[in-house]
Motif scaffolding. Structure first.
Motif, PDB file in Angstrom:
ATOM      1  N   GLN A 120       5.875 -46.715  -1.587  1.00  0.00           N
ATOM      2  CA  GLN A 120       5.280 -48.010  -1.914  1.00  0.00           C
ATOM      3  C   GLN A 120       6.360 -48.998  -2.335  1.00  0.00           C
ATOM      4  O   GLN A 120       6.359 -50.158  -1.921  1.00  0.00           O
ATOM      5  CB  GLN A 120       4.233 -47.854  -3.017  1.00  0.00           C
ATOM      6  N   ALA A 121       7.300 -48.535  -3.156  1.00  0.00           N
ATOM      7  CA  ALA A 121       8.385 -49.410  -3.620  1.00  0.00           C
ATOM      8  C   ALA A 121       9.238 -49.891  -2.451  1.00  0.00           C
ATOM      9  O   ALA A 121       9.614 -51.070  -2.383  1.00  0.00           O
ATOM     10  CB  ALA A 121       9.259 -48.674  -4.642  1.00  0.00           C
ATOM     11  N   VAL A 122       9.519 -49.002  -1.527  1.00  0.00           N
ATOM     12  CA  VAL A 122      10.321 -49.369  -0.357  1.00  0.00           C
ATOM     13  C   VAL A 122       9.596 -50.435   0.459  1.00  0.00           C
ATOM     14  O   VAL A 122      10.181 -51.457   0.841  1.00  0.00           O
ATOM     15  CB  VAL A 122      10.634 -48.129   0.511  1.00  0.00           C
ATOM     16  N   ALA A 123       8.308 -50.218   0.722  1.00  0.00           N
ATOM     17  CA  ALA A 123       7.530 -51.185   1.516  1.00  0.00           C
ATOM     18  C   ALA A 123       7.483 -52.550   0.830  1.00  0.00           C
ATOM     19  O   ALA A 123       7.668 -53.590   1.473  1.00  0.00           O
ATOM     20  CB  ALA A 123       6.114 -50.652   1.755  1.00  0.00           C
ATOM     21  N   VAL A 124       7.257 -52.552  -0.466  1.00  0.00           N
ATOM     22  CA  VAL A 124       7.187 -53.815  -1.215  1.00  0.00           C
ATOM     23  C   VAL A 124       8.542 -54.516  -1.214  1.00  0.00           C
ATOM     24  O   VAL A 124       8.626 -55.722  -0.997  1.00  0.00           O
ATOM     25  CB  VAL A 124       6.695 -53.572  -2.665  1.00  0.00           C
ATOM     26  N   ALA A 125       9.601 -53.769  -1.434  1.00  0.00           N
ATOM     27  CA  ALA A 125      10.943 -54.364  -1.450  1.00  0.00           C
ATOM     28  C   ALA A 125      11.270 -55.019  -0.109  1.00  0.00           C
ATOM     29  O   ALA A 125      11.782 -56.138  -0.058  1.00  0.00           O
ATOM     30  CB  ALA A 125      11.989 -53.303  -1.779  1.00  0.00           C
ATOM     31  N   LEU A 126      10.945 -54.326   0.965  1.00  0.00           N
ATOM     32  CA  LEU A 126      11.234 -54.884   2.291  1.00  0.00           C
ATOM     33  C   LEU A 126      10.402 -56.128   2.574  1.00  0.00           C
ATOM     34  O   LEU A 126      10.877 -57.072   3.195  1.00  0.00           O
ATOM     35  CB  LEU A 126      10.998 -53.819   3.366  1.00  0.00           C
ATOM     36  N   GLN A 127       9.179 -56.133   2.089  1.00  0.00           N
ATOM     37  CA  GLN A 127       8.319 -57.293   2.333  1.00  0.00           C
ATOM     38  C   GLN A 127       8.677 -58.463   1.410  1.00  0.00           C
ATOM     39  O   GLN A 127       8.830 -59.596   1.869  1.00  0.00           O
ATOM     40  CB  GLN A 127       6.850 -56.935   2.162  1.00  0.00           C
ATOM     41  N   PRO A 133       8.503 -58.378   8.890  1.00  0.00           N
ATOM     42  CA  PRO A 133       7.187 -58.115   9.467  1.00  0.00           C
ATOM     43  C   PRO A 133       6.840 -56.628   9.316  1.00  0.00           C
ATOM     44  O   PRO A 133       7.729 -55.777   9.201  1.00  0.00           O
ATOM     45  CB  PRO A 133       7.350 -58.507  10.942  1.00  0.00           C
ATOM     46  N   LEU A 134       5.559 -56.321   9.345  1.00  0.00           N
ATOM     47  CA  LEU A 134       5.102 -54.942   9.150  1.00  0.00           C
ATOM     48  C   LEU A 134       5.738 -53.982  10.153  1.00  0.00           C
ATOM     49  O   LEU A 134       6.081 -52.849   9.809  1.00  0.00           O
ATOM     50  CB  LEU A 134       3.574 -54.875   9.253  1.00  0.00           C
ATOM     51  N   ARG A 135       5.907 -54.426  11.378  1.00  0.00           N
ATOM     52  CA  ARG A 135       6.479 -53.564  12.418  1.00  0.00           C
ATOM     53  C   ARG A 135       7.912 -53.150  12.064  1.00  0.00           C
ATOM     54  O   ARG A 135       8.297 -52.001  12.257  1.00  0.00           O
ATOM     55  CB  ARG A 135       6.433 -54.278  13.772  1.00  0.00           C
ATOM     56  N   GLU A 136       8.682 -54.096  11.540  1.00  0.00           N
ATOM     57  CA  GLU A 136      10.065 -53.778  11.176  1.00  0.00           C
ATOM     58  C   GLU A 136      10.107 -52.886   9.933  1.00  0.00           C
ATOM     59  O   GLU A 136      10.945 -51.986   9.842  1.00  0.00           O
ATOM     60  CB  GLU A 136      10.870 -55.051  10.956  1.00  0.00           C
ATOM     61  N   ILE A 137       9.205 -53.111   9.004  1.00  0.00           N
ATOM     62  CA  ILE A 137       9.119 -52.243   7.827  1.00  0.00           C
ATOM     63  C   ILE A 137       8.809 -50.818   8.274  1.00  0.00           C
ATOM     64  O   ILE A 137       9.422 -49.856   7.809  1.00  0.00           O
ATOM     65  CB  ILE A 137       8.059 -52.753   6.828  1.00  0.00           C
ATOM     66  N   ALA A 138       7.874 -50.678   9.199  1.00  0.00           N
ATOM     67  CA  ALA A 138       7.509 -49.359   9.728  1.00  0.00           C
ATOM     68  C   ALA A 138       8.712 -48.689  10.390  1.00  0.00           C
ATOM     69  O   ALA A 138       8.954 -47.486  10.199  1.00  0.00           O
ATOM     70  CB  ALA A 138       6.353 -49.490  10.713  1.00  0.00           C
ATOM     71  N   LEU A 139       9.476 -49.450  11.140  1.00  0.00           N
ATOM     72  CA  LEU A 139      10.656 -48.919  11.813  1.00  0.00           C
ATOM     73  C   LEU A 139      11.682 -48.424  10.792  1.00  0.00           C
ATOM     74  O   LEU A 139      12.205 -47.316  10.917  1.00  0.00           O
ATOM     75  CB  LEU A 139      11.282 -50.010  12.699  1.00  0.00           C
ATOM     76  N   MET A 141      11.156 -47.522   7.692  1.00  0.00           N
ATOM     77  CA  MET A 141      10.624 -46.409   6.910  1.00  0.00           C
ATOM     78  C   MET A 141      10.319 -45.179   7.760  1.00  0.00           C
ATOM     79  O   MET A 141      10.102 -44.095   7.220  1.00  0.00           O
ATOM     80  CB  MET A 141       9.368 -46.855   6.159  1.00  0.00           C
ATOM     81  N   GLY A 142      10.274 -45.356   9.074  1.00  0.00           N
ATOM     82  CA  GLY A 142       9.969 -44.227   9.954  1.00  0.00           C
ATOM     83  C   GLY A 142       8.515 -43.804   9.889  1.00  0.00           C
ATOM     84  O   GLY A 142       8.199 -42.616   9.996  1.00  0.00           O
ATOM     85  N   ILE A 143       7.617 -44.779   9.686  1.00  0.00           N
ATOM     86  CA  ILE A 143       6.178 -44.504   9.614  1.00  0.00           C
ATOM     87  C   ILE A 143       5.436 -45.510  10.490  1.00  0.00           C
ATOM     88  O   ILE A 143       6.038 -46.411  11.053  1.00  0.00           O
ATOM     89  CB  ILE A 143       5.664 -44.569   8.151  1.00  0.00           C
ATOM     90  N   THR A 144       4.129 -45.364  10.586  1.00  0.00           N
ATOM     91  CA  THR A 144       3.331 -46.277  11.399  1.00  0.00           C
ATOM     92  C   THR A 144       3.049 -47.572  10.642  1.00  0.00           C
ATOM     93  O   THR A 144       3.144 -47.619   9.410  1.00  0.00           O
ATOM     94  CB  THR A 144       1.984 -45.648  11.785  1.00  0.00           C
ATOM     95  N   VAL A 145       2.672 -48.589  11.383  1.00  0.00           N
ATOM     96  CA  VAL A 145       2.298 -49.865  10.773  1.00  0.00           C
ATOM     97  C   VAL A 145       1.092 -49.662   9.860  1.00  0.00           C
ATOM     98  O   VAL A 145       1.017 -50.239   8.774  1.00  0.00           O
ATOM     99  CB  VAL A 145       2.006 -50.937  11.857  1.00  0.00           C
ATOM    100  N   GLY A 146       0.160 -48.836  10.275  1.00  0.00           N
ATOM    101  CA  GLY A 146      -1.010 -48.542   9.441  1.00  0.00           C
ATOM    102  C   GLY A 146      -0.623 -47.929   8.108  1.00  0.00           C
ATOM    103  O   GLY A 146      -1.199 -48.274   7.061  1.00  0.00           O
ATOM    104  N   SER A 147       0.362 -47.046   8.121  1.00  0.00           N
ATOM    105  CA  SER A 147       0.827 -46.440   6.871  1.00  0.00           C
ATOM    106  C   SER A 147       1.506 -47.478   5.977  1.00  0.00           C
ATOM    107  O   SER A 147       1.357 -47.444   4.758  1.00  0.00           O
ATOM    108  CB  SER A 147       1.806 -45.293   7.162  1.00  0.00           C
ATOM    109  N   VAL A 148       2.238 -48.393   6.599  1.00  0.00           N
ATOM    110  CA  VAL A 148       2.865 -49.470   5.825  1.00  0.00           C
ATOM    111  C   VAL A 148       1.783 -50.284   5.133  1.00  0.00           C
ATOM    112  O   VAL A 148       1.883 -50.589   3.938  1.00  0.00           O
ATOM    113  CB  VAL A 148       3.735 -50.389   6.720  1.00  0.00           C
ATOM    114  N   LYS A 149       0.733 -50.633   5.874  1.00  0.00           N
ATOM    115  CA  LYS A 149      -0.366 -51.407   5.296  1.00  0.00           C
ATOM    116  C   LYS A 149      -0.995 -50.658   4.124  1.00  0.00           C
ATOM    117  O   LYS A 149      -1.309 -51.261   3.094  1.00  0.00           O
ATOM    118  CB  LYS A 149      -1.425 -51.701   6.360  1.00  0.00           C
ATOM    119  N   THR A 150      -1.176 -49.363   4.282  1.00  0.00           N
ATOM    120  CA  THR A 150      -1.758 -48.549   3.216  1.00  0.00           C
ATOM    121  C   THR A 150      -0.855 -48.551   1.983  1.00  0.00           C
ATOM    122  O   THR A 150      -1.326 -48.742   0.852  1.00  0.00           O
ATOM    123  CB  THR A 150      -1.996 -47.104   3.700  1.00  0.00           C
ATOM    124  N   HIS A 151       0.446 -48.344   2.195  1.00  0.00           N
ATOM    125  CA  HIS A 151       1.390 -48.354   1.066  1.00  0.00           C
ATOM    126  C   HIS A 151       1.368 -49.706   0.354  1.00  0.00           C
ATOM    127  O   HIS A 151       1.368 -49.766  -0.879  1.00  0.00           O
ATOM    128  CB  HIS A 151       2.808 -48.032   1.531  1.00  0.00           C
TER     129      HIS A 151
END
Length: 171
Positions: A120-127, A133-139, A141-151
């Motif tokens: 969650q901290a990684v996703a928030v920091a990147l955003q 964008p969510l797609r780049e955050i997913a890339l 983090m090595g997870i799906t865009v849906g997982s990024v949204k959840t985090h």
């Protein structure tokens, strides 16, 4: 083939501050931030031919930085060294206030983000810090865009609670 000194110096000057700012969101110990930043840039130098050809250098750098930080944190933990400023008795949290001259509300947010679960901290920091964008955050983090949204969803809920506790419910 090693990079030309001027070529890598320009790369370093451009990207090192971004890597450092990203890691500040994830760690309060400035020595660990320095170590992870340095190791990230050493990796970029070591793999220069590949790095130059990357479509998304930032994604690679942030992914490597997160890995180097985790490795440094794990090593400190194995050595029995406390790296979480909140666990250090009698020591003020290393909030980077002096280094970054952040306002009080920004420090509260930064401190709250560091209390989140790592993903969650990684996703928030990147955003928040890098407005990715969510797609780049997913890339990164090595997870799906849906997982990024959840985090991000869970992080926002937790941050709302943490920050309202700081303000006495004023947020």
């Amino acid at each position: 083939m090693k990079p030309e000194p001027a070529e890598f110096a320009e790369f370093f000057t451009q990207w090192e501050p971004h890597v450092r700012r990203y890691l500040v969101w994830l760690e309060g110990d400035l020595a660990l931030i320095d170590d992870a930043t340095q190791e990230t840039m050493i990796s970029a130098h070591r793999y220069w031919l590949r790095v130059q050809k990357l479509e998304n250098v930032r994604a690679w750098l942030f992914k490597v930085a997160r890995q180097r930080l985790a490795k440094a944190q794990q090593l400190r933990k194995q050595q029995g060294v406390i790296t979480d400023p909140h666990e250090m008795p009698g020591r003020k949290s290393a909030t980077c206030e002096d280094v970054l001259s952040l306002r009080e509300d920004q420090l509260a947010i930064l401190s709250a983000v560091r209390k989140l679960p790592r993903q969650q901290a990684v996703a928030v920091a990147l955003q928040l810090q890098h407005d990715l964008p969510l797609r780049e955050i997913a890339l990164i983090m090595g997870i799906t865009v849906g997982s990024v949204k959840t985090h991000l969803h869970h992080a926002r809920a937790t941050l709302e609670t943490l920050l309202s506790d700081v303000d006495g419910g004023a947020r």
